[in-house]
Design a protein around this motif. Structure first.
Motif, PDB file in Angstrom:
ATOM      1  N   GLU A   1      -2.420  14.394   5.377  1.00 35.35           N
ATOM      2  CA  GLU A   1      -2.087  15.812   5.233  1.00 35.35           C
ATOM      3  C   GLU A   1      -1.479  16.352   6.508  1.00 35.35           C
ATOM      4  N   ALA A   2      -0.642  17.383   6.340  1.00 34.64           N
ATOM      5  CA  ALA A   2      -0.111  18.136   7.464  1.00 34.64           C
ATOM      6  C   ALA A   2       0.061  19.582   7.012  1.00 34.64           C
ATOM      7  N   ALA A   3      -0.354  20.508   7.871  1.00 31.54           N
ATOM      8  CA  ALA A   3      -0.273  21.933   7.540  1.00 31.54           C
ATOM      9  C   ALA A   3       1.017  22.579   8.035  1.00 31.54           C
ATOM     10  N   ASN A   4       1.816  21.809   8.794  1.00 27.52           N
ATOM     11  CA  ASN A   4       3.091  22.336   9.273  1.00 27.52           C
ATOM     12  C   ASN A   4       4.001  21.166   9.637  1.00 27.52           C
ATOM     13  N   CYS A   5       5.211  21.484  10.002  1.00 28.82           N
ATOM     14  CA  CYS A   5       6.202  20.428  10.267  1.00 28.82           C
ATOM     15  C   CYS A   5       5.870  19.599  11.497  1.00 28.82           C
TER      16      CYS A   5
ATOM     17  N   LEU B   1       8.570  20.145  -2.694  1.00 25.98           N
ATOM     18  CA  LEU B   1       7.702  20.781  -3.684  1.00 25.98           C
ATOM     19  C   LEU B   1       7.467  22.198  -3.183  1.00 25.98           C
ATOM     20  N   THR B   2       8.227  23.144  -3.734  1.00 27.70           N
ATOM     21  CA  THR B   2       8.241  24.495  -3.190  1.00 27.70           C
ATOM     22  C   THR B   2       8.435  25.543  -4.276  1.00 27.70           C
ATOM     23  N   ALA B   3       8.052  26.757  -3.937  1.00 26.85           N
ATOM     24  CA  ALA B   3       8.291  27.892  -4.832  1.00 26.85           C
ATOM     25  C   ALA B   3       9.686  28.474  -4.598  1.00 26.85           C
ATOM     26  N   ASN B   4      10.340  28.050  -3.525  1.00 26.48           N
ATOM     27  CA  ASN B   4      11.669  28.542  -3.194  1.00 26.48           C
ATOM     28  C   ASN B   4      12.698  27.802  -4.045  1.00 26.48           C
ATOM     29  N   ILE B   5      13.155  28.444  -5.109  1.00 24.51           N
ATOM     30  CA  ILE B   5      14.054  27.763  -6.045  1.00 24.51           C
ATOM     31  C   ILE B   5      15.471  28.334  -5.989  1.00 24.51           C
ATOM     32  N   GLN B   6      15.856  28.839  -4.847  1.00 26.70           N
ATOM     33  CA  GLN B   6      17.211  29.357  -4.688  1.00 26.70           C
ATOM     34  C   GLN B   6      18.222  28.223  -4.811  1.00 26.70           C
ATOM     35  N   LYS B   7      19.409  28.553  -5.281  1.00 31.06           N
ATOM     36  CA  LYS B   7      20.467  27.556  -5.448  1.00 31.06           C
ATOM     37  C   LYS B   7      20.762  26.854  -4.116  1.00 31.06           C
ATOM     38  N   SER B   8      20.703  27.577  -3.019  1.00 29.97           N
ATOM     39  CA  SER B   8      20.990  26.968  -1.716  1.00 29.97           C
ATOM     40  C   SER B   8      19.971  25.876  -1.377  1.00 29.97           C
TER      41      SER B   8
ATOM     42  N   ILE C   1       0.855  -1.180   0.000  1.00 30.34           N
ATOM     43  CA  ILE C   1       0.000   0.000   0.000  1.00 30.34           C
ATOM     44  C   ILE C   1       0.891   1.230   0.000  1.00 30.34           C
ATOM     45  N   LYS C   2       0.650   2.107  -0.940  1.00 33.24           N
ATOM     46  CA  LYS C   2       1.438   3.329  -1.034  1.00 33.24           C
ATOM     47  C   LYS C   2       0.740   4.422  -0.227  1.00 33.24           C
ATOM     48  N   SER C   3       1.535   5.155   0.523  1.00 28.37           N
ATOM     49  CA  SER C   3       0.969   6.249   1.306  1.00 28.37           C
ATOM     50  C   SER C   3       1.790   7.505   1.082  1.00 28.37           C
ATOM     51  N   LEU C   4       1.092   8.606   0.936  1.00 26.57           N
ATOM     52  CA  LEU C   4       1.717   9.893   0.683  1.00 26.57           C
ATOM     53  C   LEU C   4       1.302  10.868   1.772  1.00 26.57           C
ATOM     54  N   LEU C   5       2.292  11.510   2.360  1.00 27.93           N
ATOM     55  CA  LEU C   5       2.047  12.592   3.310  1.00 27.93           C
ATOM     56  C   LEU C   5       2.285  13.906   2.579  1.00 27.93           C
ATOM     57  N   VAL C   6       1.249  14.723   2.485  1.00 27.85           N
ATOM     58  CA  VAL C   6       1.336  16.016   1.808  1.00 27.85           C
ATOM     59  C   VAL C   6       1.486  17.088   2.887  1.00 27.85           C
ATOM     60  N   VAL C   7       2.664  17.730   2.899  1.00 28.77           N
ATOM     61  CA  VAL C   7       2.974  18.734   3.916  1.00 28.77           C
ATOM     62  C   VAL C   7       3.074  20.098   3.248  1.00 28.77           C
ATOM     63  N   ASP C   8       2.109  20.955   3.544  1.00 33.42           N
ATOM     64  CA  ASP C   8       2.085  22.299   2.967  1.00 33.42           C
ATOM     65  C   ASP C   8       1.155  23.145   3.822  1.00 33.42           C
ATOM     66  N   ASP C   9       1.563  24.370   4.118  1.00 34.71           N
ATOM     67  CA  ASP C   9       0.708  25.229   4.933  1.00 34.71           C
ATOM     68  C   ASP C   9      -0.486  25.767   4.151  1.00 34.71           C
ATOM     69  N   SER C  10      -0.435  25.663   2.836  1.00 36.77           N
ATOM     70  CA  SER C  10      -1.544  26.108   1.995  1.00 36.77           C
ATOM     71  C   SER C  10      -2.547  24.970   1.810  1.00 36.77           C
TER      72      SER C  10
ATOM     73  N   LEU D   1       6.855  17.737   0.351  1.00 36.64           N
ATOM     74  CA  LEU D   1       7.224  18.637   1.445  1.00 36.64           C
ATOM     75  C   LEU D   1       7.469  20.057   0.963  1.00 36.64           C
ATOM     76  N   ASP D   2       6.640  20.978   1.444  1.00 39.65           N
ATOM     77  CA  ASP D   2       6.880  22.397   1.190  1.00 39.65           C
ATOM     78  C   ASP D   2       7.991  22.851   2.132  1.00 39.65           C
ATOM     79  N   LEU D   3       8.691  23.909   1.777  1.00 42.69           N
ATOM     80  CA  LEU D   3       9.768  24.396   2.632  1.00 42.69           C
ATOM     81  C   LEU D   3       9.351  25.547   3.520  1.00 42.69           C
ATOM     82  N   ASN D   4       8.700  26.527   2.941  1.00 39.81           N
ATOM     83  CA  ASN D   4       8.393  27.752   3.670  1.00 39.81           C
ATOM     84  C   ASN D   4       7.037  27.666   4.348  1.00 39.81           C
ATOM     85  N   MET D   5       7.096  27.381   5.658  1.00 34.07           N
ATOM     86  CA  MET D   5       5.881  27.255   6.458  1.00 34.07           C
ATOM     87  C   MET D   5       6.116  27.947   7.790  1.00 34.07           C
ATOM     88  N   PRO D   6       5.034  28.301   8.470  1.00 37.55           N
ATOM     89  CA  PRO D   6       5.196  28.879   9.805  1.00 37.55           C
ATOM     90  C   PRO D   6       5.882  27.882  10.733  1.00 37.55           C
TER      91      PRO D   6
END
Length: 122
Positions: free
Chosen positions: A33-37, A82-89, A2-11, A54-59
């Motif tokens: 689902e999770a709205a924060n870390c 999976l984030t909008a933060n695409i900085q090289k770092s 069984i495949k399970s996916l945890l979607v972590v994003d504050d949006s 996993l989103d990066l920028n969350m409260p």
């Protein structure tokens, strides 16, 4: 397996879009689902998780901070940032942690890429 996916994003909208696309492409996945870390770590402690989007920028803590904890709880987990933060770092950190990276915005094609990466890792 069984495949399970945890979607972590504050949006909530982002979580809904990811879940909708996953359900359109794949049958039988268990999706959490999770709205924060902190919620993400609780979900990982209480559930078997195959993969994480996993989103990066969350409260509070940033997504990148919980990667070691997620891997400790589930050593074979597939994590994709999976984030909008695409900085090289951020890209460098993803490589250092051995996780995948997909830039937002969330689209059907990008969720398809996410699923392809997850399926290839299983």
């Amino acid at each position: 397996m069984i495949k399970s996916l945890l979607v972590v994003d504050d949006s909530r909208v982002s979580r809904m879009m990811i879940i909708s696309f996953v359900n359109a492409f794949e049958d039988g996945w268990s999706i959490l689902e999770a709205a924060n870390c902190d919620e993400a770590i609780e979900q990982a402690k209480n559930n078997q998780i195959t993969a994480v989007s996993l989103d990066l920028n969350m409260p509070g803590r940033k997504g990148i901070e919980i990667i070691p904890e997620l891997k400790e709880l589930h050593p074979n987990i597939h994590i994709t940032i999976l984030t909008a933060n695409i900085q090289k770092s951020v890209l460098t950190q993803a490589e250092e942690f051995g996780v995948s990276f997909i830039a937002k915005p969330i689209t059907e094609i990008k969720v398809s890429e996410l699923l392809t990466e997850i399926n290839a890792s299983l």
